[in-house]
Design a protein around this motif. Structure first.
Motif, PDB file in Angstrom:
ATOM      1  N   GLY A  36       0.837  -1.203   0.000  1.00 52.31           N
ATOM      2  CA  GLY A  36       0.000   0.000   0.000  1.00 52.31           C
ATOM      3  C   GLY A  36       0.873   1.255   0.000  1.00 52.31           C
ATOM      4  N   ALA A  37       2.004   1.180   0.730  1.00 55.57           N
ATOM      5  CA  ALA A  37       2.923   2.326   0.783  1.00 55.57           C
ATOM      6  C   ALA A  37       3.476   2.635  -0.608  1.00 55.57           C
ATOM      7  N   MET A  38       3.642   1.599  -1.419  1.00 53.10           N
ATOM      8  CA  MET A  38       4.178   1.822  -2.780  1.00 53.10           C
ATOM      9  C   MET A  38       3.148   2.563  -3.639  1.00 53.10           C
ATOM     10  N   VAL A 112      -0.185   0.854 -13.995  1.00 56.37           N
ATOM     11  CA  VAL A 112       0.412   1.036 -12.665  1.00 56.37           C
ATOM     12  C   VAL A 112       0.470  -0.317 -11.955  1.00 56.37           C
ATOM     13  N   ARG A 113      -0.611  -1.076 -12.048  1.00 56.13           N
ATOM     14  CA  ARG A 113      -0.646  -2.369 -11.354  1.00 56.13           C
ATOM     15  C   ARG A 113       0.401  -3.319 -11.944  1.00 56.13           C
ATOM     16  N   ASP A 114       0.624  -3.250 -13.265  1.00 59.00           N
ATOM     17  CA  ASP A 114       1.667  -4.090 -13.883  1.00 59.00           C
ATOM     18  C   ASP A 114       3.039  -3.714 -13.316  1.00 59.00           C
ATOM     19  N   GLY A 133      -1.099  -6.522   1.348  1.00 57.57           N
ATOM     20  CA  GLY A 133      -1.725  -5.709   0.306  1.00 57.57           C
ATOM     21  C   GLY A 133      -3.168  -6.102   0.056  1.00 57.57           C
ATOM     22  N   ARG A 134      -3.548  -6.011  -1.203  1.00 60.73           N
ATOM     23  CA  ARG A 134      -4.922  -6.364  -1.584  1.00 60.73           C
ATOM     24  C   ARG A 134      -4.958  -7.505  -2.599  1.00 60.73           C
ATOM     25  N   ASP A 135      -3.846  -7.658  -3.351  1.00 55.00           N
ATOM     26  CA  ASP A 135      -3.840  -8.628  -4.454  1.00 55.00           C
ATOM     27  C   ASP A 135      -2.584  -9.486  -4.442  1.00 55.00           C
ATOM     28  N   ALA A 172     -17.022   2.770   1.692  1.00 53.19           N
ATOM     29  CA  ALA A 172     -16.746   3.259   0.336  1.00 53.19           C
ATOM     30  C   ALA A 172     -15.395   2.732  -0.153  1.00 53.19           C
ATOM     31  N   ARG A 173     -14.431   2.703   0.761  1.00 52.33           N
ATOM     32  CA  ARG A 173     -13.089   2.211   0.401  1.00 52.33           C
ATOM     33  C   ARG A 173     -13.146   0.723   0.049  1.00 52.33           C
ATOM     34  N   ASP A 174     -13.891  -0.056   0.841  1.00 49.68           N
ATOM     35  CA  ASP A 174     -14.047  -1.496   0.550  1.00 49.68           C
ATOM     36  C   ASP A 174     -14.615  -1.679  -0.852  1.00 49.68           C
ATOM     37  N   ARG A 176     -14.538   0.427  -3.423  1.00 52.25           N
ATOM     38  CA  ARG A 176     -13.573   0.787  -4.485  1.00 52.25           C
ATOM     39  C   ARG A 176     -12.521  -0.302  -4.649  1.00 52.25           C
ATOM     40  N   ASP A 177     -12.024  -0.832  -3.529  1.00 55.27           N
ATOM     41  CA  ASP A 177     -10.966  -1.851  -3.597  1.00 55.27           C
ATOM     42  C   ASP A 177     -11.464  -3.146  -4.227  1.00 55.27           C
ATOM     43  N   SER A 178     -12.722  -3.494  -3.955  1.00 51.17           N
ATOM     44  CA  SER A 178     -13.184  -4.805  -4.443  1.00 51.17           C
ATOM     45  C   SER A 178     -13.900  -4.730  -5.784  1.00 51.17           C
TER      46      SER A 178
HETATM   47  O1   DC Z   1      -3.157  -0.445   2.627  1.00 51.87           O
HETATM   48  P1   DC Z   1      -3.189   1.041   2.255  1.00 51.87           P
HETATM   49  O2   DC Z   1      -4.345   1.786   2.862  1.00 51.87           O
HETATM   50  O3   DC Z   1      -1.899   1.740   2.517  1.00 51.87           O
HETATM   51  O4   DC Z   1      -3.414   1.047   0.663  1.00 51.87           O
HETATM   52  C1   DC Z   1      -3.474   2.236  -0.056  1.00 51.87           C
HETATM   53  C2   DC Z   1      -4.310   2.053  -1.311  1.00 51.87           C
HETATM   54  O5   DC Z   1      -3.640   1.220  -2.254  1.00 51.87           O
HETATM   55  C3   DC Z   1      -5.716   1.462  -1.115  1.00 51.87           C
HETATM   56  O6   DC Z   1      -6.644   2.244  -1.856  1.00 51.87           O
HETATM   57  C4   DC Z   1      -5.647   0.105  -1.710  1.00 51.87           C
HETATM   58  C5   DC Z   1      -4.488   0.181  -2.685  1.00 51.87           C
HETATM   59  N1   DC Z   1      -3.708  -1.049  -2.724  1.00 51.87           N
HETATM   60  C6   DC Z   1      -3.913  -1.878  -3.792  1.00 51.87           C
HETATM   61  O7   DC Z   1      -4.748  -1.601  -4.634  1.00 51.87           O
HETATM   62  N2   DC Z   1      -3.180  -3.023  -3.900  1.00 51.87           N
HETATM   63  C7   DC Z   1      -2.266  -3.334  -2.958  1.00 51.87           C
HETATM   64  N3   DC Z   1      -1.553  -4.462  -3.101  1.00 51.87           N
HETATM   65  C8   DC Z   1      -2.062  -2.487  -1.859  1.00 51.87           C
HETATM   66  C9   DC Z   1      -2.813  -1.348  -1.761  1.00 51.87           C
END
Ligand code: DC
Length: 218
Positions: A36-38, A112-114, A133-135, A172-174, A176-178
């Protein structure tokens, strides 16, 4: 190091990923990676360079051009990876409300994700990893046998963020992320799901370590 081990810890916001990933990394002597920091670092960089974070092409171009470097640092017995931009780690800047508001847009851009996936995979140069992270289990290291998904009730996660002084609409964040098209937040196949609504971090990290040790080669 031959075939480093990667522990993938994904989950919703404020589900305890950072706290528990750090505890697990410390206990095992592995290197901690906060992905997430990246993403936050790229969001901050775009804001600095006046790149419109809603403009997918402009964000992708900024990501193609930025000058970054990975480094591994040790602090209080924890080794962790940092992404430097032009040799600078924007530790405080990536936690501001401005950066937090921009990051979801940046994280939704496929190019960006790549870039992030490749850079996050490059972290194995530092050894065995605990990567949050998320993925991570679904997309970055789908081949790992160590996949975890942390979650907690929405009201509990909101209370945790509020206790940290952060007021955020986590529902809302959940969403957007999912719901993003590119590498959305999902439970990886074979992931151990831990709902830690009623658990302390000592209990959650204890459970993670038990599951990990049971899977580690003798
Ligand atoms: O965990 P965090 O709150 O620092 O993440 C910041 C944002 O980056 C959040 O919107 C989700 C996204 N993120 C992502 O899409 N994939 C990841 N592997 C890590 C974070």
């Amino acid at each position: 190091m031959k075939n480093p081990i990667v522990i993938a810890i994904d989950g919703t916001s404020a589900s305890g990923k950072s706290t528990n990933s750090k505890l697990v990394a410390k206990a095992l002597g592995y290197v901690y990676v906060d992905t997430g920091a990246m993403y936050r670092t790229l969001a901050w960089h775009c804001l600095q360079k006046r790149v419109d974070v809603h403009d997918e092409k402009a964000v992708a171009a900024a990501c193609r051009k930025w000058k970054t470097k990975l480094e591994c640092v040790e602090q209080d017995g924890l080794r962790s990876v940092r992404l430097l931009v032009e040799n600078y780690f924007p530790e405080k800047e990536i936690r501001t409300p401005e950066t937090a508001a921009a990051v979801a847009h940046v994280a939704a851009v496929p190019k960006v994700r790549d870039w992030m996936k490749q850079t996050q995979r490059d972290c194995i140069e530092f050894g065995n990893l605990v990567m949050e992270g998320r993925d991570i289990g679904t997309n970055v290291f789908p081949e790992t046998d160590f996949k975890f998904y942390l979650d907690a009730a929405l009201h509990e996660r909101t209370a945790r963020r509020t206790a940290d002084g952060v007021h955020e609409n986590l529902a809302a964040r959940d969403q957007r992320d999912s719901q993003r098209a590119s590498a959305p937040l999902m439970i990886a196949l074979g992931a151990v799901v831990i709902n830690n609504s009623d658990m302390t971090s000592a209990q959650t990290s204890g459970r993670l370590l038990k599951e990990i040790r049971a899977r580690l080669p003798a």
